[in-house]
Design a protein around this motif. Structure first.
Motif, PDB file in Angstrom:
ATOM      1  N   GLY A  43     -12.333  -2.981  -6.462  1.00  0.00           N
ATOM      2  CA  GLY A  43     -12.666  -3.358  -5.088  1.00  0.00           C
ATOM      3  C   GLY A  43     -11.455  -3.547  -4.197  1.00  0.00           C
ATOM      4  O   GLY A  43     -11.599  -3.879  -3.026  1.00  0.00           O
ATOM      5  N   ARG A  44     -10.264  -3.305  -4.737  1.00  0.00           N
ATOM      6  CA  ARG A  44      -9.049  -3.483  -3.926  1.00  0.00           C
ATOM      7  C   ARG A  44      -8.690  -2.236  -3.130  1.00  0.00           C
ATOM      8  O   ARG A  44      -7.914  -2.303  -2.191  1.00  0.00           O
ATOM      9  CB  ARG A  44      -7.887  -3.904  -4.815  1.00  0.00           C
ATOM     10  N   LEU A  45      -9.227  -1.080  -3.511  1.00  0.00           N
ATOM     11  CA  LEU A  45      -8.995   0.165  -2.778  1.00  0.00           C
ATOM     12  C   LEU A  45     -10.322   0.693  -2.268  1.00  0.00           C
ATOM     13  O   LEU A  45     -11.343   0.579  -2.950  1.00  0.00           O
ATOM     14  CB  LEU A  45      -8.367   1.235  -3.676  1.00  0.00           C
ATOM     15  N   ARG A  46     -10.276   1.277  -1.069  1.00  0.00           N
ATOM     16  CA  ARG A  46     -11.445   2.002  -0.594  1.00  0.00           C
ATOM     17  C   ARG A  46     -11.023   3.424  -0.265  1.00  0.00           C
ATOM     18  O   ARG A  46      -9.965   3.659   0.310  1.00  0.00           O
ATOM     19  CB  ARG A  46     -12.111   1.318   0.599  1.00  0.00           C
ATOM     20  N   ARG A  47     -11.878   4.345  -0.701  1.00  0.00           N
ATOM     21  CA  ARG A  47     -11.662   5.764  -0.419  1.00  0.00           C
ATOM     22  C   ARG A  47     -12.653   6.147   0.657  1.00  0.00           C
ATOM     23  O   ARG A  47     -13.870   6.116   0.435  1.00  0.00           O
ATOM     24  CB  ARG A  47     -11.887   6.602  -1.673  1.00  0.00           C
ATOM     25  N   LEU A  48     -12.138   6.482   1.815  1.00  0.00           N
ATOM     26  CA  LEU A  48     -12.970   6.820   2.964  1.00  0.00           C
ATOM     27  C   LEU A  48     -12.889   8.312   3.226  1.00  0.00           C
ATOM     28  O   LEU A  48     -11.884   8.945   2.925  1.00  0.00           O
ATOM     29  CB  LEU A  48     -12.466   6.075   4.212  1.00  0.00           C
ATOM     30  N   ASP A  54     -11.626  14.509   6.028  1.00  0.00           N
ATOM     31  CA  ASP A  54     -10.306  14.011   5.656  1.00  0.00           C
ATOM     32  C   ASP A  54     -10.461  12.745   4.818  1.00  0.00           C
ATOM     33  O   ASP A  54     -11.311  11.901   5.103  1.00  0.00           O
ATOM     34  CB  ASP A  54      -9.471  13.678   6.896  1.00  0.00           C
ATOM     35  N   VAL A  55      -9.625  12.602   3.791  1.00  0.00           N
ATOM     36  CA  VAL A  55      -9.659  11.439   2.906  1.00  0.00           C
ATOM     37  C   VAL A  55      -8.632  10.414   3.383  1.00  0.00           C
ATOM     38  O   VAL A  55      -7.491  10.751   3.691  1.00  0.00           O
ATOM     39  CB  VAL A  55      -9.390  11.845   1.450  1.00  0.00           C
ATOM     40  N   ILE A  56      -9.064   9.168   3.436  1.00  0.00           N
ATOM     41  CA  ILE A  56      -8.213   8.041   3.797  1.00  0.00           C
ATOM     42  C   ILE A  56      -8.360   7.019   2.675  1.00  0.00           C
ATOM     43  O   ILE A  56      -9.479   6.631   2.334  1.00  0.00           O
ATOM     44  CB  ILE A  56      -8.648   7.422   5.137  1.00  0.00           C
ATOM     45  N   ILE A  57      -7.254   6.583   2.112  1.00  0.00           N
ATOM     46  CA  ILE A  57      -7.291   5.563   1.061  1.00  0.00           C
ATOM     47  C   ILE A  57      -6.570   4.332   1.584  1.00  0.00           C
ATOM     48  O   ILE A  57      -5.430   4.415   2.052  1.00  0.00           O
ATOM     49  CB  ILE A  57      -6.663   6.071  -0.248  1.00  0.00           C
ATOM     50  N   ARG A  76      -2.966   6.407   1.747  1.00  0.00           N
ATOM     51  CA  ARG A  76      -2.920   7.838   2.049  1.00  0.00           C
ATOM     52  C   ARG A  76      -3.857   8.130   3.211  1.00  0.00           C
ATOM     53  O   ARG A  76      -4.996   7.659   3.218  1.00  0.00           O
ATOM     54  CB  ARG A  76      -3.345   8.639   0.829  1.00  0.00           C
ATOM     55  N   ALA A  77      -3.366   8.896   4.189  1.00  0.00           N
ATOM     56  CA  ALA A  77      -4.193   9.252   5.345  1.00  0.00           C
ATOM     57  C   ALA A  77      -3.529  10.391   6.116  1.00  0.00           C
ATOM     58  O   ALA A  77      -2.321  10.610   5.983  1.00  0.00           O
ATOM     59  CB  ALA A  77      -4.376   8.044   6.258  1.00  0.00           C
ATOM     60  N   PRO A  78      -4.298  11.087   6.932  1.00  0.00           N
ATOM     61  CA  PRO A  78      -3.739  12.192   7.715  1.00  0.00           C
ATOM     62  C   PRO A  78      -3.089  11.722   9.024  1.00  0.00           C
ATOM     63  O   PRO A  78      -2.993  12.494   9.974  1.00  0.00           O
ATOM     64  CB  PRO A  78      -4.976  13.057   7.994  1.00  0.00           C
ATOM     65  N   PHE A  79      -2.656  10.473   9.083  1.00  0.00           N
ATOM     66  CA  PHE A  79      -2.073   9.928  10.304  1.00  0.00           C
ATOM     67  C   PHE A  79      -0.554  10.014  10.254  1.00  0.00           C
ATOM     68  O   PHE A  79       0.047   9.775   9.200  1.00  0.00           O
ATOM     69  CB  PHE A  79      -2.491   8.465  10.507  1.00  0.00           C
ATOM     70  N   PRO A  80       0.090  10.280  11.383  1.00  0.00           N
ATOM     71  CA  PRO A  80       1.551  10.434  11.413  1.00  0.00           C
ATOM     72  C   PRO A  80       2.286   9.096  11.534  1.00  0.00           C
ATOM     73  O   PRO A  80       3.056   8.869  12.477  1.00  0.00           O
ATOM     74  CB  PRO A  80       1.759  11.304  12.655  1.00  0.00           C
ATOM     75  N   VAL A  81       2.013   8.195  10.579  1.00  0.00           N
ATOM     76  CA  VAL A  81       2.672   6.890  10.560  1.00  0.00           C
ATOM     77  C   VAL A  81       2.962   6.491   9.113  1.00  0.00           C
ATOM     78  O   VAL A  81       2.349   7.005   8.181  1.00  0.00           O
ATOM     79  CB  VAL A  81       1.822   5.784  11.235  1.00  0.00           C
ATOM     80  N   THR A  82       3.882   5.546   8.962  1.00  0.00           N
ATOM     81  CA  THR A  82       4.153   4.927   7.670  1.00  0.00           C
ATOM     82  C   THR A  82       4.068   3.414   7.875  1.00  0.00           C
ATOM     83  O   THR A  82       4.059   2.924   9.010  1.00  0.00           O
ATOM     84  CB  THR A  82       5.551   5.295   7.139  1.00  0.00           C
ATOM     85  N   GLY A  83       4.000   2.685   6.782  1.00  0.00           N
ATOM     86  CA  GLY A  83       4.009   1.224   6.863  1.00  0.00           C
ATOM     87  C   GLY A  83       2.844   0.634   7.635  1.00  0.00           C
ATOM     88  O   GLY A  83       2.965  -0.439   8.232  1.00  0.00           O
ATOM     89  N   TYR A  84       1.703   1.306   7.614  1.00  0.00           N
ATOM     90  CA  TYR A  84       0.538   0.854   8.377  1.00  0.00           C
ATOM     91  C   TYR A  84      -0.084  -0.380   7.732  1.00  0.00           C
ATOM     92  O   TYR A  84      -0.336  -0.413   6.532  1.00  0.00           O
ATOM     93  CB  TYR A  84      -0.499   1.974   8.431  1.00  0.00           C
ATOM     94  N   ARG A  85      -0.333  -1.386   8.541  1.00  0.00           N
ATOM     95  CA  ARG A  85      -1.079  -2.578   8.110  1.00  0.00           C
ATOM     96  C   ARG A  85      -1.954  -3.011   9.272  1.00  0.00           C
ATOM     97  O   ARG A  85      -1.493  -3.095  10.406  1.00  0.00           O
ATOM     98  CB  ARG A  85      -0.148  -3.697   7.697  1.00  0.00           C
ATOM     99  N   SER A  86      -3.214  -3.296   8.975  1.00  0.00           N
ATOM    100  CA  SER A  86      -4.178  -3.636  10.011  1.00  0.00           C
ATOM    101  C   SER A  86      -4.964  -4.873   9.622  1.00  0.00           C
ATOM    102  O   SER A  86      -5.140  -5.160   8.434  1.00  0.00           O
ATOM    103  CB  SER A  86      -5.130  -2.458  10.221  1.00  0.00           C
ATOM    104  N   THR A  87      -5.442  -5.582  10.640  1.00  0.00           N
ATOM    105  CA  THR A  87      -6.260  -6.777  10.421  1.00  0.00           C
ATOM    106  C   THR A  87      -7.493  -6.708  11.309  1.00  0.00           C
ATOM    107  O   THR A  87      -7.400  -6.365  12.493  1.00  0.00           O
ATOM    108  CB  THR A  87      -5.455  -8.058  10.735  1.00  0.00           C
ATOM    109  N   LEU A  88      -8.620  -7.035  10.730  1.00  0.00           N
ATOM    110  CA  LEU A  88      -9.897  -7.116  11.434  1.00  0.00           C
ATOM    111  C   LEU A  88     -10.369  -8.565  11.338  1.00  0.00           C
ATOM    112  O   LEU A  88     -10.459  -9.114  10.238  1.00  0.00           O
ATOM    113  CB  LEU A  88     -10.902  -6.176  10.763  1.00  0.00           C
TER     114      LEU A  88
END
Length: 143
Positions: A43-48, A54-57, A76-88
């Motif tokens: 439950g610590r990873l989600r594969r979207l 496109d696959v986003i992990i 892993r994602a098709p986005f042109p960024v590194t070090g991504y962290r998000s909060t909801l």
């Protein structure tokens, strides 16, 4: 490092909003852009998968049910960024029947400018929160 935040006020209690969005596997329940989500690694990873396939992990980094918030990073994602962290986060408001939902992120652009990266993720957050609003509006009118 770049950052952006989007928020929306929703005519629903914070508990009701959190019940919908608080599960790490719940994106398909309210975000049409993500029709598929599967949990793995306990439950610590989600594969979207997005609508284009496109696959986003993403990795769950922090979760606080009482504070109605969770943070995640992109593996892993098709986005042109590194070090991504998000909060909801779902916030209480002075009115018990309203919630403020905030979606924020930090990231380092990779091959694009800071402003292009901010525009990309601010658009994702804004569109996602609008979809959340629509989902909750439809649910309250169908009850």
């Amino acid at each position: 490092m770049a950052t952006t935040t989007a928020s929306i006020d929703i005519a629903a209690s914070p508990d009701r909003v959190w019940q919908l969005i608080g599960g790490f596997d719940s994106l398909p329940d309210w975000l049409p852009y993500i029709p598929t989500s599967d949990l793995c690694d306990g439950g610590r990873l989600r594969r979207l998968e997005n609508e284009q396939g496109d696959v986003i992990i993403e990795r769950l980094e922090a979760f606080d049910d009482q504070a109605r918030t969770y943070s995640y990073s992109i593996v892993r994602a098709p986005f042109p960024v590194t070090g991504y962290r998000s909060t909801l986060t779902v916030h209480e408001t002075p009115r018990q029947d309203r919630a403020r939902v905030e979606w924020s992120g930090t990231f380092t652009p990779d091959g694009i400018s800071d402003s292009e990266a901010v525009t990309l993720f601010h658009g994702i957050y804004t569109q996602g929160l609008a979809a959340l609003h629509q989902t909750l509006t439809r649910a309250s009118t169908s009850v």
